[in-house]
Scaffold this motif. Structure first.
Motif, mmCIF file in Angstrom:
data_model
loop_
_atom_site.group_PDB
_atom_site.id
_atom_site.type_symbol
_atom_site.label_atom_id
_atom_site.label_comp_id
_atom_site.label_asym_id
_atom_site.label_seq_id
_atom_site.Cartn_x
_atom_site.Cartn_y
_atom_site.Cartn_z
ATOM 1 N N ASP A 36 0.822 -1.212 0.000
ATOM 2 C CA ASP A 36 0.000 0.000 0.000
ATOM 3 C C ASP A 36 0.855 1.261 0.000
ATOM 4 N N THR A 37 2.142 1.105 0.157
ATOM 5 C CA THR A 37 3.039 2.256 0.219
ATOM 6 C C THR A 37 3.962 2.261 -0.992
ATOM 7 N N ASP A 38 4.556 3.413 -1.267
ATOM 8 C CA ASP A 38 5.512 3.514 -2.363
ATOM 9 C C ASP A 38 6.722 2.619 -2.111
ATOM 10 N N GLU A 39 7.164 2.549 -0.849
ATOM 11 C CA GLU A 39 8.326 1.732 -0.523
ATOM 12 C C GLU A 39 8.040 0.261 -0.802
ATOM 13 N N TRP A 41 6.477 -0.897 -3.256
ATOM 14 C CA TRP A 41 6.607 -1.094 -4.698
ATOM 15 C C TRP A 41 8.031 -0.828 -5.160
ATOM 16 N N GLY A 42 8.942 -0.631 -4.220
ATOM 17 C CA GLY A 42 10.345 -0.443 -4.571
ATOM 18 C C GLY A 42 10.728 0.992 -4.843
ATOM 19 N N GLU A 43 9.855 1.928 -4.566
ATOM 20 C CA GLU A 43 10.163 3.339 -4.783
ATOM 21 C C GLU A 43 10.611 3.960 -3.472
ATOM 22 N N ARG A 44 11.529 4.881 -3.585
ATOM 23 C CA ARG A 44 11.959 5.624 -2.408
ATOM 24 C C ARG A 44 11.166 6.917 -2.319
ATOM 25 N N ALA A 45 10.930 7.357 -1.113
ATOM 26 C CA ALA A 45 10.216 8.624 -0.924
ATOM 27 C C ALA A 45 11.126 9.775 -1.333
ATOM 28 N N ALA A 46 10.584 10.691 -2.113
ATOM 29 C CA ALA A 46 11.352 11.844 -2.565
ATOM 30 C C ALA A 46 11.303 12.928 -1.497
ATOM 31 N N PRO A 47 12.471 13.438 -1.081
ATOM 32 C CA PRO A 47 12.478 14.458 -0.038
ATOM 33 C C PRO A 47 11.903 15.796 -0.491
ATOM 34 N N THR A 48 12.011 16.123 -1.784
ATOM 35 C CA THR A 48 11.491 17.406 -2.255
ATOM 36 C C THR A 48 10.555 17.176 -3.433
ATOM 37 N N SER A 49 9.741 18.161 -3.733
ATOM 38 C CA SER A 49 8.815 18.038 -4.858
ATOM 39 C C SER A 49 9.568 18.032 -6.189
ATOM 40 N N ASP A 50 10.722 18.725 -6.256
ATOM 41 C CA ASP A 50 11.533 18.712 -7.478
ATOM 42 C C ASP A 50 12.044 17.305 -7.774
ATOM 43 N N GLU A 51 12.541 16.625 -6.742
ATOM 44 C CA GLU A 51 13.034 15.266 -6.933
ATOM 45 C C GLU A 51 11.899 14.323 -7.321
#
Length: 62
Positions: A36-39, A41-51
């Motif tokens: 249910d989370t991005d993690e 699915w193998g994605e890392r949380a982006a610290p900024t909106s630009d990233e």
């Protein structure tokens, strides 16, 4: 569904058995699972909106 008044008195043994079953089983289905989370699915949380924006660019734009 039987009403509480029609239910016979529970013995101490039955109360202890039900309490033990509840402790062992707990919640069978958690509120949130790992997928249910991005993690999950193998994605890392982006610290900024630009990233986050740069991460979500389609491959053919990169």
């Amino acid at each position: 569904m039987p009403s509480p008044e029609s239910e016979p008195e529970l013995t101490e043994k039955e109360v202890a058995r039900r309490r033990r079953a509840a402790e062992l089983l707990g919640d069978l289905i958690p509120d949130t699972t790992s997928d249910d989370t991005d993690e999950g699915w193998g994605e890392r949380a982006a610290p900024t909106s630009d990233e986050e924006y740069l991460r979500d660019v389609p491959p053919h734009h990169g």
